[in-house]
Design an enzyme around this catalytic site. Structure first.
Site, PDB file in Angstrom:
ATOM      1  N   GLY A 193      11.018  -3.807   3.169  1.00 23.20           N
ATOM      2  CA  GLY A 193      12.446  -4.062   2.692  1.00 23.20           C
ATOM      3  C   GLY A 193      12.769  -5.229   1.843  1.00 23.20           C
ATOM      4  CB  ILE A 246       6.003  -4.062  10.315  1.00 26.23           C
ATOM      5  CG1 ILE A 246       7.253  -3.749   9.726  1.00 26.23           C
ATOM      6  CG2 ILE A 246       6.248  -4.960  11.200  1.00 26.23           C
ATOM      7  CD1 ILE A 246       8.655  -3.291  10.478  1.00 26.23           C
ATOM      8  N   GLY A 299       7.423  -2.446  -1.969  1.00 22.37           N
ATOM      9  CA  GLY A 299       7.387  -1.054  -2.424  1.00 22.37           C
ATOM     10  C   GLY A 299       8.546  -0.357  -2.758  1.00 22.37           C
ATOM     11  CB  CYS A 327      -0.142   5.528   8.429  1.00 23.28           C
ATOM     12  SG  CYS A 327       0.929   6.894   7.810  1.00 23.28           S
ATOM     13  CB  SER A 383      -0.763  -0.007   1.474  1.00 18.70           C
ATOM     14  OG  SER A 383      -1.813   1.140   1.272  1.00 18.70           O
ATOM     15  N   GLY A 395      12.244   0.057   3.047  1.00 16.32           N
ATOM     16  CA  GLY A 395      13.284  -0.498   2.467  1.00 16.32           C
ATOM     17  C   GLY A 395      14.296  -1.032   3.153  1.00 16.32           C
TER      18      GLY A 395
END
Lengths: 270, 303
Positions: B242, B189, B263, B128, B22, B215
């Protein structure tokens, strides 16, 4: 440690050139930015203000590059107001670049869309026959005319200015001139950067004549590296797949020339 | 038997185990189609709110010199209603809709917006780290987690996933509460609250000052969390944090995840990263003689 191009590097503004009452060029020294290809951009951090995608401008002095900015909203005005000695952060370069063709070339720039065109001019060969078409609202807003002529002094060339109000050069929209030129003359390539409707009409006119045409798209950009998704145009990401796209590709894109996304990512009509 | 990288995360069946996380590239159906064609097993949308959010001013993203990113995009999104209209035509792409809100009613209202959409699952953003009154602030409040998960489970038959992260309370309590209320899976997470300061100008770089670190730097942390959750609870887990190579994905399977999300790796390797990882997983399975992902899930806990 090798420079991480994604990490902001702080540079100091060494010279400020007033191009028009609302447009300035800020010159700085750097190792990387003077070597970027035409069409590539940098993310420019104005501390305390914002971070903006900016096309990288040429500088005549070696080891130096520049950004040319029009004061418009708070962010661009923030960059416009950075004084000599002021510091900004830059990361990049990002994006692809124009394919530099040879022969008879038409470069079309509107407003600060002229910036990548000036960079492109420094890549043309002396044998290329170059027409530069620049659009502005009025005489006060014309810039880079002298620079274009100077960069092209060894080429067969013409620089045509059009103003919306007819206060200088040809009267009318630059796209009317594009349509006229591509119907009268054979061009080997057309390059365009400026307001999207201008690019859309230029791409349509050139593509209809089967002329190689490329446009550099401007979109809401946040990350510059293809993560945030803010700059998507159809299935493309302007920052990562562009900013330069071929006319053939663009003519199939449902959003180009019709919609852009706002800060929340909502599609809005042009 | 030819190995298959298809996976089941509880009731959620996917042909491929690597999903888009997301917050990444998540606002255009055309882009979702492209990512699916590039090998993503599913795409998770940006976290949607009841009304559209512009997010924070730039800089919203910062590249850490040693690797990784800190972002505070600020959950910018077009709002659940606008987004639902955009994805309504979708039939092919497995879309997991991420939702963010402050109270149970927000989630209930948004789920109604998606009644005409093919939604593979809802992922509840309880983690978030850089927007007030949502995300971690919700995840850190057991009462709210209970109310939100219960409300979502009553509102829809579509599987619900809770995305947890590292806040001020023990994230395992959030997991436990979500499981008690019937959550179908856990994503672990989210990014980890972080910041960056420029030494020349002596200012925080992000406009929001604080952001979330993602990352490679957070991979070992995320892996530890997946291992802890899978050791303590019997719940399907999606690993996130990551992941950029097939080895990373395998590590997460071995720790107890049945699928993974990525991501930041897109920033480095662009959309080809999905196929690269899928191929690496398949090659590993052939070499180790596994025919399903399930056979690998949680193996590291044996030792």
């Amino acid at each position: 440690m090798q420079r991480n191009l994604n990490h902001p590097t702080i540079v100091t503004i060494e010279k400020v050139i007033d191009e028009t009452p609302t447009v300035r060029t800020l010159v700085f020294s750097d190792d990387v930015m003077p070597t970027v290809l035409p069409g590539q951009f940098a993310m420019v951090w104005i501390p305390g203000v914002n971070e903006l995608p900016m096309s990288v401008m040429i500088s005549k002095e070696s080891g130096k590059a520049a950004f040319t900015v029009r004061k418009h909203g708070p962010s661009s005005t923030g960059l416009f107001n950075v004084p000599v000695g002021g510091q900004i952060g830059i990361r990049g370069p990002y994006g692809n670049s124009f394919d530099v063709k040879e022969g008879k070339l038409l470069l079309v720039g509107g407003g600060t869309g002229l910036v990548p065109m000036m960079r492109l001019l420094s890549f043309v060969k002396p044998t290329d026959d170059v027409t530069v078409l620049m659009g502005a609202k009025s005489k006060d807003e014309v810039f880079f005319e002298d620079l274009s002529n100077e960069l092209l002094k060894n080429n067969p060339h013409q620089v045509i200015v059009s103003t919306d109000d007819g206060s200088y050069g040809e009267k009318g929209f630059v796209t009317d001139l594009v349509e006229k030129l591509v119907s009268e003359t054979h061009f080997d390539a057309v390059y365009v950067c400026g307001p999207e409707i201008m690019m859309y009409k230029t791409v349509q006119a050139a593509h209809a004549k089967q002329i190689f045409v490329q446009a550099s798209l401007e979109r809401m950009m946040k990350c510059g590296v293809g993560i945030c998704g803010s700059c998507c145009v159809g299935e493309d990401l302007a920052c990562r797949d562009g900013t330069v796209f071929d006319g053939g590709h663009l003519s199939k894109n449902k959003e180009f020339g019709h919609f852009h996304r706002n800060k929340a990512g909502i599609l809005e009509n042009y | 038997m030819k190995p298959s990288i298809a996976t089941s995360i509880g009731q959620i069946q996917l042909d491929k185990p690597v999903m888009l996380a997301s917050g990444i590239l998540g606002i255009s159906l055309d882009v979702f189609n492209r990512l699916y064609a590039s090998g993503a097993g599913a795409v998770v949308t940006k976290s949607l709110s009841t009304v559209s959010w512009e997010g924070y001013p730039n800089p919203t993203i910062f590249s850490v010199k040693g690797g990784g990113w800190i972002n505070a995009v600020g959950l910018s999104n077009p709002g659940a209603s606008n987004f639902a209209k955009m994805i309504e035509p979708n039939q092919d792409v497995p879309i997991i809709v991420s939702l963010v809100g402050s109270v149970p009613e927000d989630f209930e209202m948004m789920i109604k917006e998606f009644k005409n959409c093919k939604v593979k699952a809802y992922e509840l953003n309880l983690s978030c780290p850089h927007v007030a009154k949502v995300g971690l602030e919700v995840g850190d409040d057991p009462g709210l987690v209970k109310a939100i998960v219960s409300t979502v489970k009553n509102a829809t038959d579509v599987p619900a996933i809770a995305k947890v992260g590292l806040g001020t309370s023990n994230y395992l309590n959030t997991v436990s509460t979500a499981i008690d209320c019937g959550i179908d899976a856990i994503t672990a997470i989210n990014t980890v609250r972080a910041m960056a300061i420029d030494v020349e100008t002596q200012r925080p770089i992000l406009s929001n000052k604080f952001g979330g670190l993602s990352g490679t730097p957070i991979k070992p942390i995320a892996l530890r969390c997946v291992y802890e959750i899978s050791s303590k609870y019997d719940i399907p887990i999606i690993g996130c944090g990551g992941i950029s190579t097939w080895e990373d994905a395998i590590e997460f399977f071995l720790a107890g995840a049945s699928g993974v999300q990525l991501g930041s790796a897109i920033g480095d390797n662009w959309v080809g990263v999905f196929d690269d990882i899928n191929k690496g997983i398949l090659d590993y399975m052939k070499r180790k003689n596994y025919s399903t992902i399930k056979e690998m899930v949680g193996l590291a806990k044996k030792s």
